[in-house]
Design a protein around this motif. Structure first.
Motif, PDB file in Angstrom:
ATOM      1  N   GLN A 112       0.807  -1.215   0.000  1.00 38.18           N
ATOM      2  CA  GLN A 112       0.000   0.000   0.000  1.00 38.18           C
ATOM      3  C   GLN A 112       0.845   1.272   0.000  1.00 38.18           C
ATOM      4  O   GLN A 112       0.483   2.266  -0.651  1.00 38.18           O
ATOM      5  CB  GLN A 112      -0.970   0.014   1.193  1.00 38.18           C
ATOM      6  N   ASN A 123      -7.349   7.372  -2.007  1.00 32.74           N
ATOM      7  CA  ASN A 123      -7.790   6.350  -2.954  1.00 32.74           C
ATOM      8  C   ASN A 123      -8.303   5.127  -2.220  1.00 32.74           C
ATOM      9  O   ASN A 123      -7.929   4.875  -1.069  1.00 32.74           O
ATOM     10  CB  ASN A 123      -6.621   5.899  -3.843  1.00 32.74           C
ATOM     11  N   THR A 124      -9.165   4.375  -2.876  1.00 27.67           N
ATOM     12  CA  THR A 124      -9.425   3.008  -2.435  1.00 27.67           C
ATOM     13  C   THR A 124      -8.524   2.108  -3.271  1.00 27.67           C
ATOM     14  O   THR A 124      -8.433   2.256  -4.498  1.00 27.67           O
ATOM     15  CB  THR A 124     -10.897   2.601  -2.629  1.00 27.67           C
ATOM     16  N   VAL A 125      -7.844   1.192  -2.599  1.00 27.25           N
ATOM     17  CA  VAL A 125      -6.886   0.318  -3.262  1.00 27.25           C
ATOM     18  C   VAL A 125      -7.291  -1.127  -2.980  1.00 27.25           C
ATOM     19  O   VAL A 125      -7.455  -1.511  -1.818  1.00 27.25           O
ATOM     20  CB  VAL A 125      -5.455   0.572  -2.747  1.00 27.25           C
ATOM     21  N   ARG A 126      -7.445  -1.904  -4.036  1.00 22.25           N
ATOM     22  CA  ARG A 126      -7.840  -3.304  -3.890  1.00 22.25           C
ATOM     23  C   ARG A 126      -6.800  -4.196  -4.565  1.00 22.25           C
ATOM     24  O   ARG A 126      -6.406  -3.952  -5.704  1.00 22.25           O
ATOM     25  CB  ARG A 126      -9.228  -3.545  -4.497  1.00 22.25           C
ATOM     26  N   VAL A 135      -6.780   0.892  -8.361  1.00 16.12           N
ATOM     27  CA  VAL A 135      -6.717   2.134  -7.591  1.00 16.12           C
ATOM     28  C   VAL A 135      -7.832   3.061  -8.077  1.00 16.12           C
ATOM     29  O   VAL A 135      -7.910   3.374  -9.268  1.00 16.12           O
ATOM     30  CB  VAL A 135      -5.352   2.831  -7.752  1.00 16.12           C
ATOM     31  N   LEU A 138     -10.649   9.010  -4.717  1.00 18.05           N
ATOM     32  CA  LEU A 138     -11.890   9.453  -4.083  1.00 18.05           C
ATOM     33  C   LEU A 138     -12.138  10.917  -4.409  1.00 18.05           C
ATOM     34  O   LEU A 138     -11.371  11.790  -4.008  1.00 18.05           O
ATOM     35  CB  LEU A 138     -11.802   9.284  -2.556  1.00 18.05           C
ATOM     36  N   VAL A 189     -13.417  -0.722   5.068  1.00 17.44           N
ATOM     37  CA  VAL A 189     -12.912   0.152   4.005  1.00 17.44           C
ATOM     38  C   VAL A 189     -14.079   0.806   3.268  1.00 17.44           C
ATOM     39  O   VAL A 189     -14.133   2.038   3.114  1.00 17.44           O
ATOM     40  CB  VAL A 189     -12.017  -0.633   3.027  1.00 17.44           C
ATOM     41  N   ASP A 190     -15.027  -0.006   2.819  1.00 21.13           N
ATOM     42  CA  ASP A 190     -16.183   0.548   2.110  1.00 21.13           C
ATOM     43  C   ASP A 190     -17.014   1.443   3.019  1.00 21.13           C
ATOM     44  O   ASP A 190     -17.554   2.464   2.575  1.00 21.13           O
ATOM     45  CB  ASP A 190     -17.050  -0.586   1.559  1.00 21.13           C
ATOM     46  N   ASN A 191     -17.111   1.049   4.291  1.00 22.82           N
ATOM     47  CA  ASN A 191     -17.856   1.865   5.255  1.00 22.82           C
ATOM     48  C   ASN A 191     -17.190   3.234   5.408  1.00 22.82           C
ATOM     49  O   ASN A 191     -17.858   4.276   5.447  1.00 22.82           O
ATOM     50  CB  ASN A 191     -17.925   1.132   6.597  1.00 22.82           C
ATOM     51  N   VAL A 193     -15.235   4.769   3.228  1.00 22.81           N
ATOM     52  CA  VAL A 193     -15.424   5.538   1.995  1.00 22.81           C
ATOM     53  C   VAL A 193     -16.795   6.201   1.989  1.00 22.81           C
ATOM     54  O   VAL A 193     -16.945   7.373   1.641  1.00 22.81           O
ATOM     55  CB  VAL A 193     -15.237   4.642   0.761  1.00 22.81           C
ATOM     56  N   ASP A 194     -17.822   5.442   2.394  1.00 26.11           N
ATOM     57  CA  ASP A 194     -19.174   6.008   2.441  1.00 26.11           C
ATOM     58  C   ASP A 194     -19.229   7.201   3.390  1.00 26.11           C
ATOM     59  O   ASP A 194     -19.854   8.224   3.083  1.00 26.11           O
ATOM     60  CB  ASP A 194     -20.175   4.940   2.887  1.00 26.11           C
TER      61      ASP A 194
END
Length: 289
Positions: A112, A123-126, A135, A138, A189-191, A193-194
């Protein structure tokens, strides 16, 4: 950090005032700094080169400074070796830096820090199991949520140095036994970001608190009594959440604090506060700045 690579046979002695560590070597194998040595070897640079590095933050502090250094050096060396080629992509910078740190130097580090240094911003990184990465920056309606979050963040330096690879090595091999905690951290992570995208900044702070509790459960070296005392003092003074940055064990602590409570947290923690802001461009050459 700033890194320059240029043809040279001698170091400028004036830089001895700036650097606590100087090396002048005739052979690449004689270079003691492992990242410099292996980056030069990776690009086939074996002689006639001078590397200068300027950094604002101390090493071994959880701020990703080691990976930032490698990404920056990869960027500089690529431009030095291939001066007429197009600028390296962000994927290239992160991939080569990760290869050098993990596969060549055998450091117990994630991917990361290299990604975030190369890209910059939030960013969200998966990742998948083959180390492929996606990547996603946001932003919404040309608004960067980091600008809204920044006034709530306070960064403190504990003065505790530690080796991230050693700390991570104390718990990474045993992660399979912490499947529930890891699954929850991944879901958060998703929480998170929301929360950022919807402007729920207080809720984001509470997520940090939960995430820190989960991370501490992964291994005994992630925190210690002194760090726990700092954290407890900040929470009692009004922080909503926080964490020790990086692998843990020392370095910097980040707290999420409503602006009207920050003076109380500042007094309760009693550490050096470090001002900062988000950088949205990532690693780049000076001609691109």
């Amino acid at each position: 950090c700033w890194i320059s690579v240029c043809p040279s046979t001698k170091f400028d002695p004036r830089f001895k005032v700036v650097y606590s560590r100087m090396e002048e070597c005739d052979k690449i194998d004689d270079i003691q700094h492992p990242a410099v040595r292996e980056c030069l070897r990776y690009f086939g640079v074996t002689e006639g080169v001078c590397v200068h590095h300027w950094g604002d933050l101390p090493a071994q502090s959880g701020m990703g400074s080691s990976s930032a250094f490698v990404v920056g050096l990869v960027n500089a060396l690529y431009r030095f070796v291939y001066p007429s080629a197009p600028s390296p992509t962000k994927y290239y910078l992160a991939s080569v830096a990760t290869t050098i740190e993990r596969d060549i130097l055998k450091e117990t580090v994630g991917c990361q820090d290299q990604i975030l240094t190369a890209w910059g911003g939030m960013n969200t990184v998966r990742f998948d199991q083959q180390r492929a990465v996606d990547v996603a920056p946001l932003h919404y309606d040309h608004v960067r949520p980091g600008n809204e979050l920044l006034p709530y963040l306070m960064l403190f330096y504990t003065g505790i140095h530690r080796n991230a690879s050693c700390v991570a090595g104390s718990y990474v091999p045993d992660l399979d036994s912490h499947e529930a905690a890891m699954s929850r951290i991944g879901f958060m992570v998703d929480n998170g970001v929301d929360c950022l995208m919807l402007g729920k900044l207080d809720q984001f702070g509470r997520l940090l608190d939960e995430a820190w509790s989960l991370k501490k459960s992964l291994g005994p070296c992630i925190s210690n009594g002194l760090l726990d005392d700092y954290y407890a003092g900040a929470m009692e003074a009004g922080a909503l959440g926080g964490k020790v940055l990086g692998a843990g064990g020392g370095g910097f602590m980040l707290f999420h604090v409503p602006p009207d409570r920050q003076q109380g947290v500042r007094e309760a923690v009693g550490l050096i506060e470090v001002p900062f802001k988000f950088e949205y461009e990532g690693s780049r050459g000076v001609l691109e700045a």
